[in-house]
Write a protein that holds these residues in place. Structure first.
Motif, short mmCIF file in Angstrom:
data_model
loop_
_atom_site.label_atom_id
_atom_site.label_comp_id
_atom_site.label_asym_id
_atom_site.label_seq_id
_atom_site.Cartn_x
_atom_site.Cartn_y
_atom_site.Cartn_z
N MET A 130 37.87 42.30 31.18
CA MET A 130 37.69 41.44 32.34
C MET A 130 37.93 42.28 33.58
N THR A 131 37.03 42.14 34.56
CA THR A 131 37.17 42.83 35.83
C THR A 131 37.44 41.81 36.91
N PRO A 132 38.55 41.99 37.68
CA PRO A 132 38.83 41.05 38.77
C PRO A 132 37.73 41.08 39.83
N VAL A 133 37.43 39.92 40.39
CA VAL A 133 36.51 39.79 41.51
C VAL A 133 37.37 39.50 42.73
N ASP A 134 37.36 40.41 43.69
CA ASP A 134 38.18 40.23 44.90
C ASP A 134 37.47 39.35 45.93
N GLU A 181 48.33 29.97 41.36
CA GLU A 181 47.59 31.23 41.48
C GLU A 181 46.19 31.03 40.92
N VAL A 182 45.18 31.43 41.68
CA VAL A 182 43.79 31.29 41.26
C VAL A 182 43.11 32.64 41.43
N ALA A 183 42.39 33.08 40.40
CA ALA A 183 41.69 34.36 40.48
C ALA A 183 40.39 34.28 39.70
N GLY A 184 39.45 35.14 40.08
CA GLY A 184 38.15 35.19 39.44
C GLY A 184 37.91 36.51 38.75
N PHE A 185 37.11 36.46 37.69
CA PHE A 185 36.85 37.64 36.87
C PHE A 185 35.42 37.60 36.33
N ILE A 186 34.92 38.80 36.00
CA ILE A 186 33.70 38.93 35.23
C ILE A 186 34.10 39.56 33.91
N MET A 245 16.02 17.98 36.64
CA MET A 245 17.41 18.37 36.36
C MET A 245 17.90 19.42 37.35
N THR A 246 19.17 19.39 37.63
CA THR A 246 19.81 20.49 38.35
C THR A 246 20.51 21.34 37.31
N ILE A 247 20.07 22.57 37.14
CA ILE A 247 20.61 23.45 36.12
C ILE A 247 21.80 24.24 36.67
N GLY A 248 21.66 24.76 37.87
CA GLY A 248 22.75 25.52 38.49
C GLY A 248 22.78 26.98 38.09
N VAL A 249 21.61 27.64 38.06
CA VAL A 249 21.61 29.06 37.73
C VAL A 249 22.40 29.84 38.77
N ILE A 250 22.82 31.03 38.39
CA ILE A 250 23.69 31.85 39.22
C ILE A 250 22.89 33.05 39.72
N GLU A 251 22.71 33.14 41.04
CA GLU A 251 21.93 34.24 41.60
C GLU A 251 22.77 35.50 41.79
N ASP A 252 24.03 35.34 42.13
CA ASP A 252 24.93 36.48 42.37
C ASP A 252 26.29 36.11 41.79
N GLN A 253 26.63 36.71 40.65
CA GLN A 253 27.85 36.29 39.95
C GLN A 253 29.11 36.51 40.78
N GLU A 254 29.25 37.65 41.42
CA GLU A 254 30.48 37.89 42.18
C GLU A 254 30.63 36.89 43.32
N VAL A 303 50.16 23.60 34.50
CA VAL A 303 49.29 24.72 34.82
C VAL A 303 49.71 25.29 36.18
N ASP A 304 49.94 26.60 36.21
CA ASP A 304 50.24 27.26 37.49
C ASP A 304 49.40 28.51 37.74
N ARG A 305 48.47 28.80 36.79
CA ARG A 305 47.52 29.91 36.96
C ARG A 305 46.15 29.45 36.48
N VAL A 306 45.15 29.68 37.32
CA VAL A 306 43.78 29.30 36.99
C VAL A 306 42.90 30.54 37.05
N LEU A 307 42.19 30.79 35.97
CA LEU A 307 41.24 31.89 35.90
C LEU A 307 39.83 31.31 35.90
#
Length: 164
Positions: free
Chosen positions: A160-164, A147-152, A117-126, A81-85
């Motif tokens: 998919m939209t990149p998250v900078d 290479e690591v990148a994030g997307f919605i 339980m710890t659920i881990g909800v997401i308050e702000d996705q970006e 693996v050399d790219r993580v999304l």
């Protein structure tokens, strides 16, 4: 004897008739994707890959948890693996409720208190995607060459939209 899984086992027998197998377990495209368990997401298809090309890690919300980090480290160390999304998505149940609301719904459905339980909800996705990308980037066992990148991912448009 009939079981709740008979339909799935029958479908598996049909699948096995044309299954080619023979994969070596290496991520042939060098890709690892962390994404949500939401059934509207087709991880390989949405990025133009096929079985054998990528490692897919799924959990509620598509979060980079401690166990996901272990899998990423194994992927980059042993499975080419050399790219993580890191891919979260629109209309995610984990990003549309509070921690208390989700625990209450679980408790109501199960009849058992779920407040512990710890659920881990997401308050702000970006912000969450940025933090999870940074968590991978900063891990001492993930080389800088990865290479690591994030997307919605938009479950309605398929984009998919990149998250900078």
């Amino acid at each position: 004897m009939t079981t709740a899984f008979d339909d799935l086992l029958e479908a598996n027998r049909h699948y096995a008739q044309t299954h080619e197998g023979g994969f070596d377990g290496i991520a042939q495209a060098g890709v690892l994707m962390v994404t949500c368990m939401d059934s509207r997401i087709e991880p390989l298809a949405m990025i133009g890959l096929k079985p054998g090309d990528a490692k897919i890690l799924r959990n509620p919300g598509g979060r980079v948890t401690d166990q996901v980090l272990v899998a990423i480290v194994l992927g980059v160390s042993m499975l080419k693996v050399d790219r993580v999304l890191v891919v979260e998505h629109t209309r995610c149940a984990m990003a549309s409720s509070t921690e208390a609301d989700v625990k209450a719904r679980i408790g109501d459905k199960s009849g058992t208190d779920a407040s512990w339980m710890t659920i881990g909800v997401i308050e702000d996705q970006e912000s969450t995607v940025r933090a999870d990308v940074n968590r991978v980037h900063s891990h001492p066992l993930v080389p800088d060459s990865v290479e690591v990148a994030g997307f919605i991912y938009d479950v309605d448009s398929g984009l998919m939209t990149p998250v900078d």
